[in-house]
Scaffold this active site. Sequence first.
Site, PDB file in Angstrom:
ATOM      1  N   ASP A 107       0.928  39.671 -22.724  1.00  0.00           N
ATOM      2  CA  ASP A 107      -0.191  40.250 -23.470  1.00  0.00           C
ATOM      3  C   ASP A 107      -0.685  41.529 -22.821  1.00  0.00           C
ATOM      4  O   ASP A 107      -0.838  42.564 -23.462  1.00  0.00           O
ATOM      5  CB  ASP A 107      -1.340  39.247 -23.576  1.00  0.00           C
ATOM      6  CG  ASP A 107      -0.939  38.014 -24.376  1.00  0.00           C
ATOM      7  OD1 ASP A 107       0.166  38.021 -24.954  1.00  0.00           O
ATOM      8  OD2 ASP A 107      -1.712  37.048 -24.404  1.00  0.00           O
ATOM      9  N   GLY A 160      -5.925  34.906 -31.538  1.00  0.00           N
ATOM     10  CA  GLY A 160      -4.669  34.918 -30.813  1.00  0.00           C
ATOM     11  C   GLY A 160      -4.005  36.285 -30.813  1.00  0.00           C
ATOM     12  O   GLY A 160      -2.845  36.426 -30.482  1.00  0.00           O
ATOM     13  N   LEU A 161      -4.748  37.348 -31.178  1.00  0.00           N
ATOM     14  CA  LEU A 161      -4.198  38.703 -31.076  1.00  0.00           C
ATOM     15  C   LEU A 161      -4.612  39.324 -29.749  1.00  0.00           C
ATOM     16  O   LEU A 161      -4.620  40.536 -29.583  1.00  0.00           O
ATOM     17  CB  LEU A 161      -4.672  39.586 -32.241  1.00  0.00           C
ATOM     18  CG  LEU A 161      -4.242  39.133 -33.634  1.00  0.00           C
ATOM     19  CD1 LEU A 161      -4.726  40.110 -34.687  1.00  0.00           C
ATOM     20  CD2 LEU A 161      -2.732  38.980 -33.724  1.00  0.00           C
ATOM     21  N   SER A 162      -4.982  38.456 -28.819  1.00  0.00           N
ATOM     22  CA  SER A 162      -5.199  38.880 -27.457  1.00  0.00           C
ATOM     23  C   SER A 162      -6.420  39.728 -27.225  1.00  0.00           C
ATOM     24  O   SER A 162      -6.355  40.797 -26.637  1.00  0.00           O
ATOM     25  CB  SER A 162      -3.984  39.642 -26.960  1.00  0.00           C
ATOM     26  OG  SER A 162      -3.341  38.823 -26.063  1.00  0.00           O
ATOM     27  N   GLU A 207       8.326  33.631 -28.183  1.00  0.00           N
ATOM     28  CA  GLU A 207       7.038  32.970 -27.919  1.00  0.00           C
ATOM     29  C   GLU A 207       7.207  31.861 -26.891  1.00  0.00           C
ATOM     30  O   GLU A 207       8.147  31.073 -26.974  1.00  0.00           O
ATOM     31  CB  GLU A 207       6.500  32.376 -29.230  1.00  0.00           C
ATOM     32  CG  GLU A 207       5.003  32.436 -29.322  1.00  0.00           C
ATOM     33  CD  GLU A 207       4.502  33.868 -29.411  1.00  0.00           C
ATOM     34  OE1 GLU A 207       3.917  34.333 -28.414  1.00  0.00           O
ATOM     35  OE2 GLU A 207       4.683  34.527 -30.441  1.00  0.00           O
ATOM     36  N   TYR A 257      -1.671  24.645 -23.371  1.00  0.00           N
ATOM     37  CA  TYR A 257      -0.846  25.694 -22.784  1.00  0.00           C
ATOM     38  C   TYR A 257      -0.368  25.299 -21.382  1.00  0.00           C
ATOM     39  O   TYR A 257       0.826  25.351 -21.072  1.00  0.00           O
ATOM     40  CB  TYR A 257      -1.698  26.969 -22.743  1.00  0.00           C
ATOM     41  CG  TYR A 257      -0.997  28.169 -22.201  1.00  0.00           C
ATOM     42  CD1 TYR A 257      -0.249  28.992 -23.041  1.00  0.00           C
ATOM     43  CD2 TYR A 257      -1.079  28.506 -20.864  1.00  0.00           C
ATOM     44  CE1 TYR A 257       0.384  30.110 -22.550  1.00  0.00           C
ATOM     45  CE2 TYR A 257      -0.447  29.629 -20.367  1.00  0.00           C
ATOM     46  CZ  TYR A 257       0.286  30.421 -21.214  1.00  0.00           C
ATOM     47  OH  TYR A 257       0.913  31.528 -20.724  1.00  0.00           O
ATOM     48  N   ASP A 260       7.507  33.930 -21.970  1.00  0.00           N
ATOM     49  CA  ASP A 260       7.118  34.901 -20.938  1.00  0.00           C
ATOM     50  C   ASP A 260       6.854  34.261 -19.581  1.00  0.00           C
ATOM     51  O   ASP A 260       6.956  34.914 -18.561  1.00  0.00           O
ATOM     52  CB  ASP A 260       5.950  35.799 -21.373  1.00  0.00           C
ATOM     53  CG  ASP A 260       4.617  35.093 -21.487  1.00  0.00           C
ATOM     54  OD1 ASP A 260       4.608  33.866 -21.722  1.00  0.00           O
ATOM     55  OD2 ASP A 260       3.585  35.762 -21.350  1.00  0.00           O
TER      56      ASP A 260
END
Length: 390
Positions: free
Chosen positions: A177, A129-131, A36, A227, A39
Site C-alpha cells: 500500500d 480498503g483503498l488504503s 492479493e 489478517y 505482499d
Amino acid sequence: MSEMKEKLLARFGEVFGDAEGAKVYFAPGRVNLIGEHTDYNGGHVFPCALTIGTYGVARKREDDKLQFISMNFEELGVIESSLKEFVPGGDKNWTAYPKGVMWAFEQKGMKMPAGLDLLLFGNIPNGSGLSSSASVEVLTGFILRDLFGFDVTNQDLALIGQFSENRYNLVNCGIMDQFAIAMGKKDHAIFLDTATLQYEYAPIHLDGAKIVISCSNKKRGLGDSKYNERRSECETALAELQKVVNVKSLGELDEAAFEKYKGAIGDEIRRKRAKHAVYENQRTIKAVAALKAGKLEEFGQLMNASHVSLRDDYEVTGKELDTLAEEAWKVPGVIGARMTGAGFGGCSVSIVKEEAVENFIRSVGEAYEKKIGYAADFYVVDIGDGPAVL
C-alpha cells in the site's frame, strides 16, 4: 485543484487563527489490480495510485506541540499532542497514523525539531480498503521531508510508513500500500516484487474501458480483521515446506513445485492458504505479461480467477464482496472483476467497457441492495501520480 486548495486553506485558517505560511499537500489512495495477500508472502503485486486520496495542510510551530484536525472527523475537533507523547499502540483515533510516522522518523534518527499544525481531508471512502491509512502515512512522511528537509527518498517514505503501521499501529501489513502510494505514476501500475522491492512501471492502456471501484459499505478495520491470522497460517505453511524444499518465501514456488511439495503442509486449511499465495503470485506475473501484450481480456480472466481463489482458498471475501464480483461477472462489457484489499468488506475493482459503465452501476447496485439490504457506492477512477505539494 485550486478550488480544493482554497477550501482547505480557509478551513485551516478558521481552526488555527490564520493560514500564514501553511502549505498544501496531496497523497493518493491506491487500488491493487491483481496480486492479493501476496505482499507478505514474498510475491508480486500490481497496484496503481488513484487521483482520489488525502489532502493535508501543514505549518511548522515554534514549540513542540502537535495540533491535528480532520475534516472527515470534525466532531473530534482539534486533537492536541506533543513531540513527547508518542505511545506505540496507545492512540485510539485517526491521529495514530500521522503520529506513528513522526515516531518512526524519530526511530530512524530524524527527530522533528518543532511541532506542527496539521489539517487533513480525505476523499477516499472511509473503510473502503483503498488504503486511506497508508495514504495518510505517506502524506505525513512527505510533509515532514518537505518542512524539515529530512534526507529520504519516496521509497524510504513507503518503508517508514510500513514500519510505523507495524510498530506503532501494531498492524502487520506488507509493503504494497505504502509503496503504491509513494511511487505512484499517472496512467501506470507498479509491478512490484515484494521480496526484493524491484519494480517496474507498466503502462495501463484500457482502450475504451474504465476502472470502476464498487464499495461494499461494510466497514472493516485491518487490525481487527483476520489478517494477522492469515499471515500466521502462511508462515506456518512456509516453515513446513522449508523442511522439504529450500525457499525463503511462498512466492519462490511456482504451481508445479507447490503441487510436488504440498504434502509437507500438515493441515488442509494451511494447504489452501499457501496454494492461494503461490497461485496468485503466478497469476500476477501472467496478468502483467498479458497486459504488455495488449491482451486485456486475458488480464480480466486472471482477475476473475484471483477472486475465486480469495473466496475458496484464502477465504477472505465474505457475502458482500462475493455479491459485488459475481454480479459484475454477469454484466456484458465487464472485462474482469475481483475483490481488492484485505477483504472482509471494502471494495471490488472491475474493468468495464466505457459504454457498459452506466448499466454496470445500475445492475450491480440493484442486485447488491436486494441481496445485502443496503446500497453499495461506485467510483469511476483514474490512475494518478504519487505525493505532491499543491
